[in-house]
Design a protein around this motif. Structure first.
Motif, PDB file in Angstrom:
ATOM      1  N   ILE A 278      39.195  44.269  28.965  1.00  0.00           N
ATOM      2  CA  ILE A 278      37.817  43.686  28.688  1.00  0.00           C
ATOM      3  C   ILE A 278      37.071  44.239  29.870  1.00  0.00           C
ATOM      4  N   THR A 279      35.889  45.071  29.523  1.00  0.00           N
ATOM      5  CA  THR A 279      34.956  45.592  30.610  1.00  0.00           C
ATOM      6  C   THR A 279      34.003  44.384  30.641  1.00  0.00           C
ATOM      7  N   ARG A 280      33.205  44.699  31.988  1.00  0.00           N
ATOM      8  CA  ARG A 280      32.213  43.651  32.245  1.00  0.00           C
ATOM      9  C   ARG A 280      31.368  43.276  31.427  1.00  0.00           C
ATOM     10  N   SER A 281      30.926  44.468  30.734  1.00  0.00           N
ATOM     11  CA  SER A 281      29.713  44.284  29.814  1.00  0.00           C
ATOM     12  C   SER A 281      30.012  43.301  28.522  1.00  0.00           C
ATOM     13  N   VAL A 282      31.444  43.594  28.121  1.00  0.00           N
ATOM     14  CA  VAL A 282      31.855  42.856  26.922  1.00  0.00           C
ATOM     15  C   VAL A 282      32.216  41.353  27.250  1.00  0.00           C
TER      16      VAL A 282
END
Length: 374
Positions: A278-282
């Motif tokens: 899970i990326t920060r933006s997602v």
């Protein structure tokens, strides 16, 4: 070697050779001005403070990129510095020669960042301070490299940064944000509220860092999500961030149920979306609607759960040192700066302490104590 010579046109030519043997010359209408300049240059050469006038012609952007490449930064810090320079500094100062940038121009640039400029919205005082600090570091390096004589950032008046007191969410809000999250991420909310770990630490949690029998989690890395690069595990924020946190039973139970329902993938990550890190933006796209539904400050992000954890430790009597270690703060001062207002008020204890000593002495003297007399 330096000399002074009068030219046929009546002007005075002052010449000198620098420490590298290069010759420099300048012309003056008056002999006294030529001699003063020559004396100043000679003194700087002798004392080792000499700066070649041509050294400062290098563009700020070019020197800053050289400086940036030489810094020993963590990947996240390096990306942050690059962004601050590219977005907020290079458009104004990037093409200017180092030696041409004046303190007054730095002050004007700071004001534009603070108030906004055209289509650019104003930056928060804390962000302005960070950007100015990065630029000042570049200029300090240029001074050490003898490209300029002084740092034009010295003496800049920065906008006042007002530190807002942390207002932790209530337990009801934590429950609400948990219910508003997708099923796959509900355990993440409970885990974060029960451990106080940072977002990158939680998103980078792998199953091998969990010890369910001892009820503890080892924090020694985080998930790095840098622009243009695939997510990867990297070192934590600071050395103090490496720690072992005890797991409450409610967290152990929810983690066990989560892992039974959502098995880890090949990378061992406990929390994923569609089997991917899970990326920060997602995560932001998922978190913000849930936070709004729970009435949380969206700008605080997932950090609000960290504040909730800290507030519980303080409410139940944990010491400053314990809270510092659990949160991975570098110093106890950092913990107090953030959460001192949450510790129980000690006014009554202060009154009792003084009364127990001075009051006893007053009663021994026969003075009127506690009667309300003036």
């Amino acid at each position: 070697m330096a000399n002074l010579q009068k030219r046929a046109d009546g002007k005075w030519r002052a010449r000198y050779r620098d420490s590298g043997g290069r010759q420099h010359a300048k012309h003056f209408a008056r002999k006294v001005d030529a001699q003063r300049w020559l004396d100043e240059v000679t003194a700087s050469v002798v004392t080792g403070q000499y700066v070649d006038p041509k050294a400062g012609r290098l563009a700020f952007r070019e020197y800053a990129e050289q400086w940036r490449a030489a810094q020993v930064h963590r990947p996240t810090s390096a990306a942050h510095v690059e962004t601050m320079l590219r977005r907020h500094t290079y458009p104004t100062l990037g093409d200017r020669p180092l030696s041409s940038i004046l303190p007054s121009e730095v002050q004007a640039w700071v004001k534009r960042l603070s108030t906004g400029d055209g289509d650019r919205p104003p930056l928060a005082p804390s962000t302005v301070s960070v950007v100015h600090g990065i630029v000042s570091s570049v200029f300090k390096a240029a001074v050490r490299d003898r490209r300029i004589m002084a740092n034009p950032c010295e003496g800049t008046k920065l906008p006042k940064t007002e530190r807002r007191q942390v207002v932790p969410p209530t337990t009801e809000q934590v429950d609400a944000v948990r219910e508003a999250m997708p099923d796959r991420l509900r355990a993440l909310v409970t885990f974060t509220a029960g451990t106080g770990m940072r977002q990158g630490e939680v998103l980078g949690l792998t199953v091998d860092r969990l010890d369910m029998l001892r009820r503890e989690v080892r924090v020694d890395r985080q998930l790095l999500t840098l622009t243009g690069q695939p997510p990867r595990l990297g070192p934590p924020k600071t050395k103090a961030s490496v720690r072992t946190i005890p797991l409450p039973q409610v967290v152990v139970d929810e983690l066990a149920a989560h892992l039974a329902r959502f098995p880890v993938g090949p990378d061992g990550l406990v929390f994923t979306l569609d089997g991917e890190p899970i990326t920060r933006s997602v995560f932001g796209h998922v978190w913000r609607p849930a936070a709004r539904a729970a009435g949380l400050d969206v700008g605080t992000g997932m950090h609000s759960l960290r504040h909730y954890y800290a507030s519980l430790l303080i409410r139940f009597g944990e010491s400053v040192k314990t809270v510092q270690v659990r949160l991975g703060h570098a110093t106890a001062a950092e913990t107090l700066d953030t959460y001192s207002h949450l510790w129980p008020d000690s006014d009554d204890r202060t009154r009792d302490a003084i009364d127990s000593v001075l009051g006893d002495r007053a009663r021994a003297r026969g003075d009127s104590v506690g009667t309300g007399d003036a």
